[in-house]
Design an enzyme around this catalytic site. Sequence first.
Site, PDB file in Angstrom:
ATOM      1  CB  CYS A 114      15.255  49.435  71.356  1.00 24.58           C
ATOM      2  SG  CYS A 114      15.665  48.303  70.028  1.00 24.58           S
ATOM      3  CG  HIS A 259      11.956  51.260  70.108  1.00 24.50           C
ATOM      4  ND1 HIS A 259      12.811  51.718  69.135  1.00 24.50           N
ATOM      5  CD2 HIS A 259      12.034  49.909  70.084  1.00 24.50           C
ATOM      6  CE1 HIS A 259      13.382  50.666  68.552  1.00 24.50           C
ATOM      7  NE2 HIS A 259      12.933  49.562  69.111  1.00 24.50           N
ATOM      8  CG  ASN A 289      13.585  48.358  65.599  1.00 25.75           C
ATOM      9  OD1 ASN A 289      14.382  49.224  65.948  1.00 25.75           O
ATOM     10  ND2 ASN A 289      13.156  47.404  66.415  1.00 25.75           N
TER      11      ASN A 289
HETATM   12  N1  COA Z   1       8.867  35.990  55.974  1.00 22.92           N
HETATM   13  C1  COA Z   1       8.072  34.909  55.882  1.00 22.92           C
HETATM   14  N2  COA Z   1       7.940  34.003  56.875  1.00 22.92           N
HETATM   15  C2  COA Z   1       8.655  34.210  57.998  1.00 22.92           C
HETATM   16  C3  COA Z   1       9.511  35.297  58.153  1.00 22.92           C
HETATM   17  C4  COA Z   1       9.608  36.219  57.082  1.00 22.92           C
HETATM   18  N3  COA Z   1      10.384  37.321  57.117  1.00 22.92           N
HETATM   19  N4  COA Z   1      10.074  35.241  59.367  1.00 22.92           N
HETATM   20  C5  COA Z   1       9.608  34.151  59.980  1.00 22.92           C
HETATM   21  N5  COA Z   1       8.754  33.513  59.135  1.00 22.92           N
HETATM   22  C6  COA Z   1       7.990  32.291  59.383  1.00 22.92           C
HETATM   23  C7  COA Z   1       8.645  31.369  60.357  1.00 22.92           C
HETATM   24  O1  COA Z   1       9.599  30.549  59.714  1.00 22.92           O
HETATM   25  C8  COA Z   1       7.472  30.583  60.896  1.00 22.92           C
HETATM   26  O2  COA Z   1       7.114  29.610  59.952  1.00 22.92           O
HETATM   27  P1  COA Z   1       6.552  28.163  60.435  1.00 22.92           P
HETATM   28  O3  COA Z   1       5.263  28.482  61.169  1.00 22.92           O
HETATM   29  O4  COA Z   1       6.351  27.463  59.156  1.00 22.92           O
HETATM   30  O5  COA Z   1       7.611  27.592  61.318  1.00 22.92           O
HETATM   31  C9  COA Z   1       6.341  31.619  60.917  1.00 22.92           C
HETATM   32  O6  COA Z   1       6.736  32.634  59.980  1.00 22.92           O
HETATM   33  C10 COA Z   1       6.118  32.217  62.267  1.00 22.92           C
HETATM   34  O7  COA Z   1       7.404  32.584  62.810  1.00 22.92           O
HETATM   35  P2  COA Z   1       7.559  33.322  64.158  1.00 22.92           P
HETATM   36  O8  COA Z   1       9.000  33.676  64.346  1.00 22.92           O
HETATM   37  O9  COA Z   1       6.835  32.581  65.238  1.00 22.92           O
HETATM   38  O10 COA Z   1       6.737  34.634  63.778  1.00 22.92           O
HETATM   39  P3  COA Z   1       6.051  35.688  64.700  1.00 22.92           P
HETATM   40  O11 COA Z   1       4.612  35.676  64.475  1.00 22.92           O
HETATM   41  O12 COA Z   1       6.558  35.659  66.102  1.00 22.92           O
HETATM   42  O13 COA Z   1       6.617  37.020  64.039  1.00 22.92           O
HETATM   43  C11 COA Z   1       8.239  38.669  64.491  1.00 22.92           C
HETATM   44  C12 COA Z   1       7.991  37.262  64.035  1.00 22.92           C
HETATM   45  C13 COA Z   1       9.717  38.917  64.541  1.00 22.92           C
HETATM   46  C14 COA Z   1       7.595  39.635  63.495  1.00 22.92           C
HETATM   47  C15 COA Z   1       7.570  38.836  65.876  1.00 22.92           C
HETATM   48  O14 COA Z   1       8.020  37.825  66.750  1.00 22.92           O
HETATM   49  C16 COA Z   1       7.850  40.137  66.475  1.00 22.92           C
HETATM   50  O15 COA Z   1       7.361  41.131  65.995  1.00 22.92           O
HETATM   51  N6  COA Z   1       8.630  40.166  67.575  1.00 22.92           N
HETATM   52  C17 COA Z   1       9.032  41.365  68.210  1.00 22.92           C
HETATM   53  C18 COA Z   1      10.228  41.846  67.512  1.00 22.92           C
HETATM   54  C19 COA Z   1      10.631  43.206  67.879  1.00 22.92           C
HETATM   55  O16 COA Z   1       9.826  44.056  68.136  1.00 22.92           O
HETATM   56  N7  COA Z   1      11.925  43.404  67.881  1.00 22.92           N
HETATM   57  C20 COA Z   1      12.501  44.652  68.119  1.00 22.92           C
HETATM   58  C21 COA Z   1      12.710  44.814  69.565  1.00 22.92           C
HETATM   59  S1  COA Z   1      13.484  46.283  69.839  1.00 22.92           S
END
Ligand code: COA
Length: 332
Positions: A114, A259, A289
């Site tokens: 990224c 980004h 993204n």
């Molecule tokens: N749809 C529905 N539920 C989902 C899901 C989806 N696409 N993805 C994960 N979940 C669920 C998980 O299974 C978890 O369920 P549980 O509480 O029953 O175990 C819950 O949602 C929370 O999961 P978690 O992974 O902790 O979610 P989060 O709040 O951290 O959000 C991201 C996930 C990826 C959106 C978040 O971590 C994020 O934005 N991270 C940064 C990613 C990023 O910017 N990446 C690019 C870098 S260049």
Amino acid sequence: MKYSKIVGLGHHVPDTVITNEYLTNLIDTTDEWIVERTGIKERRYIDHTKDTVANMAARATRMALKRAGLTEKDIEFIVFATITPDYFFPGSGVLLQRELGLEGIGALDIRNACSGFIYGLSVADQYIKTGAYKTVLVIGAEIQSTALDLTTRGRNTAVIFGDGAGAAILQSSDKPGVLSTHLHADGRYAEELYVKDPGSSRPHKERQPEQILDTSSFKVFMNGNQVFKHAVVRFMEVINEALNANNLKKEDISLLVPHQANLRISQFIQEKLGLTDDQVYNNIMRFGNTTAASIPIAMSEAFGEGKIKENDLVCLAAFGSGFTWASSLIRW
Ligand code: COA
């Protein structure tokens, strides 16, 4: 003193729009979950019969050349940022060079995910400042869709990424230009966001594809929580570093082009910097993204919408796999 200036911006995204609703057919997810956590409504996926990383980059380049009033023959060097090259090797830089009919000029590939476009911008800026080249093409282009785990197992990652390409043409100028670039990395977190295969880390026999039984190692793995926590800290750090290096203040920023990692991350930075909605360009809602492509696509769109004008101070900032992070301040 020579400076480098961005004289042309272009982008290309594939035609196929993948909505959140469409993903609910493949993955146990909902439009509400994706929008609330990421801000993404839709993204573009390639059509394998016509789109490649290199040819999307060529289309972005032609748009940038047209806007700059230049032709292919003006390009002296190519810097190509991608982590999804068309082949494992050679890199996509040479394929773009072939596509543009520029046999003989140098083509360098950058793999800083990224942050790749800002790393590439930095390389081009140094070449121009030292007088090595007058006109350098910098690309960010990716096809992420075909490496995603489009099942419920990969749902936290699969919903985020999309495909596309962006291009910037830099030329030497007596007036600034790129004021500075700031590049960082912390390899301790390499495995928090990565694709393991086809890497060379496996012993000989295990490196052969037929020996790899669990092929999830070919798909993107992301520890979303870790990425989020580090991203919000590093984005702010590296933007402040750029402002301090140039004796500028956050109030001086005309437009921040972050980004497009996640709308929540962009909104966090916007709030910390006290910028208005008009001062931060976001298109993650429409394109997801697109890794190294996201900043040049966003800059190209912002330029097309008249949001970048002469003398504006544009701030770029990125964070991603590596971890790597970077920023740049540009006087337009
Ligand atoms: N749809 C529905 N539920 C989902 C899901 C989806 N696409 N993805 C994960 N979940 C669920 C998980 O299974 C978890 O369920 P549980 O509480 O029953 O175990 C819950 O949602 C929370 O999961 P978690 O992974 O902790 O979610 P989060 O709040 O951290 O959000 C991201 C996930 C990826 C959106 C978040 O971590 C994020 O934005 N991270 C940064 C990613 C990023 O910017 N990446 C690019 C870098 S260049």
